[in-house]
Enzyme design. Structure first.
Site, PDB file in Angstrom:
ATOM      1  N   PRO A  96     -29.717   2.889 -71.776  1.00  0.00           N
ATOM      2  CA  PRO A  96     -28.309   3.112 -72.145  1.00  0.00           C
ATOM      3  C   PRO A  96     -28.130   3.257 -73.658  1.00  0.00           C
ATOM      4  O   PRO A  96     -27.076   3.697 -74.112  1.00  0.00           O
ATOM      5  CB  PRO A  96     -27.579   1.873 -71.609  1.00  0.00           C
ATOM      6  CG  PRO A  96     -28.601   0.945 -71.090  1.00  0.00           C
ATOM      7  CD  PRO A  96     -29.946   1.596 -71.126  1.00  0.00           C
TER       8      PRO A  96
ATOM      9  N   GLU B 144     -34.159  -7.067 -68.997  1.00  0.00           N
ATOM     10  CA  GLU B 144     -33.144  -6.952 -70.053  1.00  0.00           C
ATOM     11  C   GLU B 144     -33.468  -5.838 -71.037  1.00  0.00           C
ATOM     12  O   GLU B 144     -32.609  -5.348 -71.753  1.00  0.00           O
ATOM     13  CB  GLU B 144     -33.018  -8.278 -70.817  1.00  0.00           C
ATOM     14  CG  GLU B 144     -32.345  -9.377 -70.019  1.00  0.00           C
ATOM     15  CD  GLU B 144     -31.000  -8.949 -69.451  1.00  0.00           C
ATOM     16  OE1 GLU B 144     -30.116  -8.573 -70.240  1.00  0.00           O
ATOM     17  OE2 GLU B 144     -30.849  -8.968 -68.220  1.00  0.00           O
TER      18      GLU B 144
ATOM     19  N   ARG C  79     -34.626  22.182 -61.226  1.00  0.00           N
ATOM     20  CA  ARG C  79     -33.843  23.331 -60.754  1.00  0.00           C
ATOM     21  C   ARG C  79     -33.775  24.455 -61.794  1.00  0.00           C
ATOM     22  O   ARG C  79     -33.361  25.567 -61.468  1.00  0.00           O
ATOM     23  CB  ARG C  79     -32.455  22.903 -60.278  1.00  0.00           C
ATOM     24  CG  ARG C  79     -31.653  22.126 -61.290  1.00  0.00           C
ATOM     25  CD  ARG C  79     -30.358  21.572 -60.726  1.00  0.00           C
ATOM     26  NE  ARG C  79     -29.420  22.641 -60.454  1.00  0.00           N
ATOM     27  CZ  ARG C  79     -29.086  23.062 -59.239  1.00  0.00           C
ATOM     28  NH1 ARG C  79     -29.597  22.505 -58.172  1.00  0.00           N
ATOM     29  NH2 ARG C  79     -28.225  24.042 -59.095  1.00  0.00           N
TER      30      ARG C  79
ATOM     31  N   ASP D 178     -24.621  27.633 -62.363  1.00  0.00           N
ATOM     32  CA  ASP D 178     -24.249  26.220 -62.257  1.00  0.00           C
ATOM     33  C   ASP D 178     -23.117  25.856 -63.205  1.00  0.00           C
ATOM     34  O   ASP D 178     -22.978  26.454 -64.260  1.00  0.00           O
ATOM     35  CB  ASP D 178     -25.438  25.328 -62.667  1.00  0.00           C
ATOM     36  CG  ASP D 178     -26.400  25.084 -61.531  1.00  0.00           C
ATOM     37  OD1 ASP D 178     -26.044  25.354 -60.378  1.00  0.00           O
ATOM     38  OD2 ASP D 178     -27.523  24.617 -61.814  1.00  0.00           O
TER      39      ASP D 178
HETATM   40  N1  ADE Z   1     -31.049   2.278 -67.634  1.00  0.00           N
HETATM   41  C1  ADE Z   1     -29.973   1.485 -67.451  1.00  0.00           C
HETATM   42  N2  ADE Z   1     -28.837   2.133 -67.712  1.00  0.00           N
HETATM   43  C2  ADE Z   1     -29.191   3.414 -68.096  1.00  0.00           C
HETATM   44  C3  ADE Z   1     -28.469   4.555 -68.515  1.00  0.00           C
HETATM   45  N3  ADE Z   1     -27.138   4.558 -68.607  1.00  0.00           N
HETATM   46  N4  ADE Z   1     -29.171   5.654 -68.832  1.00  0.00           N
HETATM   47  C4  ADE Z   1     -30.515   5.656 -68.761  1.00  0.00           C
HETATM   48  N5  ADE Z   1     -31.252   4.611 -68.379  1.00  0.00           N
HETATM   49  C5  ADE Z   1     -30.593   3.493 -68.037  1.00  0.00           C
END
Ligand code: ADE
Length: 251
Positions: free
Chosen positions: A95, A122, A160, A175
């Site tokens: 994230p 974590e 794809r 697309d």
């Molecule tokens: N792992 C946990 N959340 C994630 C996200 N939003 N993007 C990529 N990998 C992740």
């Protein structure tokens, strides 16, 4: 050049191979257009307990994935291939990463090999990210329980785009997001459902009119739903005119 191999470093290799074995990705792998190999960091541990994680320095909840098993898994993934190979990238899904876009994935589809690292717990020891990963990518501003689903999204979206994967040569070109716009609406039989008719122009067989209508809808829907996408796009004179017509026709 087009991508020929995905390697995924994951504690849940079966999850990745199973999900990728369906549909478009499954067919591309079966037809040897692209290969998918999985590497379990647990296979690169050297202690009795095969531990892949440990407590965080500084304390706090959760566990952190250790450097060594991830490092060895990635090194093996990178060097497992015989023969000439082009550009390789190691990408950690997280994230904290750069948000993926169609443009980023299109550019990645021109690599030769993409090694995707799916984190769990974590987090991952930052030294692995610094020393072994070229980039970090995110699938959006939310948190899922591990990088596997994120890696599968990347694999699907890139596969794809590879030559020969989609039946209709134009499908990927048409697309949503392919040209920075949302897709136009689509219809199939029957002509009427609960008083909702298929737009007249689609029934007329005039291909130029149909193409104009589709472009107008794509522009209008992008303007209504994702105005942020239009800010990054230079519309040509025809597109500008079509969007103005769309807005006038709304009232
Ligand atoms: N792992 C946990 N959340 C994630 C996200 N939003 N993007 C990529 N990998 C992740």
């Amino acid at each position: 050049m087009a991508l020929t191999r995905f390697d995924v470093v994951t504690l849940f290799p079966d999850m990745v191979t199973a999900a990728a074995s369906y549909g478009v990705t499954g067919r591309a792998i079966e037809r040897d257009i692209v290969s998918l190999s999985v590497w379990n960091p647990r296979d690169y541990t050297h202690d009795r307990h095969k531990s892949v994680d440990d407590r965080p320095y500084g304390g706090g909840p959760g566990m952190v994935m250790k450097f060594q098993p991830l490092h060895e898994a990635v090194q093996n993934a990178k060097h497992a291939h015989s023969g000439a190979i082009g550009p390789v990238k190691v990408v950690c899904l997280s994230p904290q990463g750069k948000p993926i876009t169609q443009a980023l994935l299109k550019s990645a589809s021109q690599l030769s090999q993409l090694v995707l690292v799916a984190g769990r717990y974590e987090g991952i020891d930052e030294r692995f990210v610094d020393l072994d990963c070229d980039e970090e990518w995110s699938i959006g501003d939310y948190v899922i329980s591990g990088g596997e689903l994120a890696a599968l999204i990347v694999i699907d979206a890139i596969t794809r785009l590879l030559p020969g994967v989609l039946g209709d040569a134009d499908s990927a070109v048409q697309d949503s997001h392919a040209d920075g716009l949302l897709d136009c609406p689509h219809y199939t039989r029957p002509e009427q459902i609960d008083g909702c008719a298929v737009p007249e122009v689609l029934m007329g067989g005039n291909h130029a009119d149909i193409a104009r209508w589709r472009m107008k809808q794509a522009l209008g829907r992008t303007w209504q739903r994702r105005p942020d996408l239009l800010k990054n796009k230079n519309l040509d004179a025809e597109q500008d005119k079509l969007l103005k017509e769309f807005i006038v026709e709304l009232n």
